[in-house]
Design an enzyme around this catalytic site. Structure first.
Site, PDB file in Angstrom:
ATOM      1  N   TYR A   1       2.913  10.268   0.351  1.00  0.00           N
ATOM      2  CA  TYR A   1       4.327   9.526   1.846  1.00  0.00           C
ATOM      3  C   TYR A   1       5.391  10.015   1.502  1.00  0.00           C
ATOM      4  CZ  TYR A   1       0.426   6.461   2.761  1.00  0.00           C
ATOM      5  OH  TYR A   1      -1.228   6.106   3.559  1.00  0.00           O
TER       6      TYR A   1
ATOM      7  N   HIS B   1      -7.807  10.283  -1.581  1.00  0.00           N
ATOM      8  CA  HIS B   1      -6.902   9.575  -0.573  1.00  0.00           C
ATOM      9  C   HIS B   1      -8.004  10.185   0.304  1.00  0.00           C
ATOM     10  CE1 HIS B   1      -2.457   9.258   1.475  1.00  0.00           C
ATOM     11  NE2 HIS B   1      -3.679   8.577   2.064  1.00  0.00           N
TER      12      HIS B   1
ATOM     13  N   LYS C   1      -2.604   6.314  -3.919  1.00  0.00           N
ATOM     14  CA  LYS C   1      -3.878   6.706  -3.325  1.00  0.00           C
ATOM     15  C   LYS C   1      -3.467   8.107  -4.122  1.00  0.00           C
ATOM     16  CE  LYS C   1      -4.262   5.021   0.456  1.00  0.00           C
ATOM     17  NZ  LYS C   1      -2.238   4.467   0.852  1.00  0.00           N
TER      18      LYS C   1
ATOM     19  N   ASP D   1       1.075  -0.995  -0.314  1.00  0.00           N
ATOM     20  CA  ASP D   1      -0.176  -0.414  -0.255  1.00  0.00           C
ATOM     21  C   ASP D   1       1.194   1.446  -0.566  1.00  0.00           C
ATOM     22  OD1 ASP D   1      -3.055   1.201   0.923  1.00  0.00           O
ATOM     23  OD2 ASP D   1      -1.619   2.573   1.854  1.00  0.00           O
TER      24      ASP D   1
END
Ligand code: A2P
Length: 317
Positions: free
Chosen positions: A48, A110, A77, A43
């Site tokens: 990030y 997201h 996402k 994931d």
């Protein structure tokens, strides 16, 4: 390990690897180690800011013939700054370039939150856009177009509640196939999980271990510690395992996907091995009884003075 099935028959391993908070210099190694020991569900997310290192790790495991692209299930996402329909493909392409992939298995919106294009984070209200300016329905249509183009196999959302899912389903040509939300025994989200199950929407639990490595500004005062929870500790002791493994087994056992984050080889292994723990009905019930609707990620970090978004609106509208 349990697998969840999409409507077209594609499957996803219930236990995946979370990569939020996995730092540069650690995440690539963690992803390679995870894949070597058997993780097949990874994931990721644009925000990030570690997708490039993960992409290099994927290339290494492909080149070393440890796994093929088709054997992995890779999620990412769409960040909030790409909600304008004309920017959705751009957001995806940045992720595909970083991950060095030509398609994703699953792509999620997201958050039900839009930033102004180009704004990654905003300390004040000025960087946010409203959902009237960038309606989720229009962003969703652009997500559907990505499936038509073959750039993503499945699409879904994250941090959506029942009313938001329902509104999306009302206009969708492709019903969201996944909803990824915070979930652990203190936040079982039974009603949301049931709604998803009844409508063919798969459910992934994020922060299943309570996300203890969040930055302090995202932490509340006196947060509960799942690893110190008496019930979970006693069940863990009975099985000779760490409470983290009970948390993961509970999520897998109730039929959700779950994405514990780790960058530590021993813990990566423990987490994957949680699948083989056998919890009794009584133990599952004891864990179910811990639910108290407690969020570690309370959404207040989206509130700004005079701003449009509130935690109340995110979770309840
Ligand atoms: P680490 O990465 O050093 O293993 P969440 O998945 O809820 O975001 O939680 C991630 C946090 O839990 C990280 O601090 C991670 O540390 C820690 N963690 C992950 N797996 C385990 C485990 N099996 N035992 C103890 N802590 C764990």
């Amino acid at each position: 390990m349990n697998k969840l099935a999409f409507k077209n028959g594609d499957k996803i391993d219930a236990i995946g690897l979370g990569t939020w908070k996995s730092d540069a210099g650690e995440v690539g190694q963690a992803v390679k180690e995870a894949i070597k020991i058997g993780y097949r569900h990874i994931d990721c997310a644009w925000i990030y800011q570690n997708e490039k290192e993960i992409g290099d790790a994927f290339q290494e495991v492909f080149t070393a013939d440890i796994v093929t692209r088709e054997e992995l299930f890779i999620t990412s996402k769409l960040w909030n700054s790409f909600h304008a329909p004309e920017d959705v493909e751009k957001g995806l392409r940045e992720t595909l370039t970083a991950l060095r992939l030509d398609y994703l298995d699953l792509y999620l919106i997201h958050w039900p939150i839009a930033h102004k294009p180009g704004v990654i984070f905003s300390e004040d209200a000025s960087g946010f856009a409203t959902l009237d300016e960038y309606p989720i329905a229009k962003t969703w249509k652009a997500m559907e177009a990505l499936v038509q183009k073959g750039l993503v196999k499945h699409i879904g959302v994250s941090n959506f509640n029942v009313p938001k899912l329902q509104r999306l389903m009302d206009i969708a040509a492709i019903v969201p196939e996944m909803n990824q939300v915070e979930s652990h025994p203190l936040l079982a989200q039974n009603e949301l999980f049931e709604f998803c199950s009844n409508n063919g929407i798969l459910y992934t639990a994020y922060s299943p271990l309570g996300s203890r490595d969040r930055s302090p500004n995202m932490k509340g005062a006196n947060e509960p510690d799942l690893f110190e929870n008496k019930t979970l500790k006693s069940i863990a002791t009975n099985h000779g395992v760490h409470p983290a493994q009970i948390l993961i087994k509970w999520a897998e056992g109730r039929g959700t996907a779950v994405i514990p984050k780790s960058v530590n080889p021993a813990r990566l292994k423990q987490n994957l091995e949680s699948a083989s723990i056998s919890l009794s009905i009584d133990e599952m019930e004891q864990i179910n009884a811990l639910d108290k609707g407690y969020r570690f990620l309370d959404g207040k970090f989206w509130e700004r003075e005079g701003g449009y978004y509130t935690a109340e609106m995110i979770w309840n509208d």
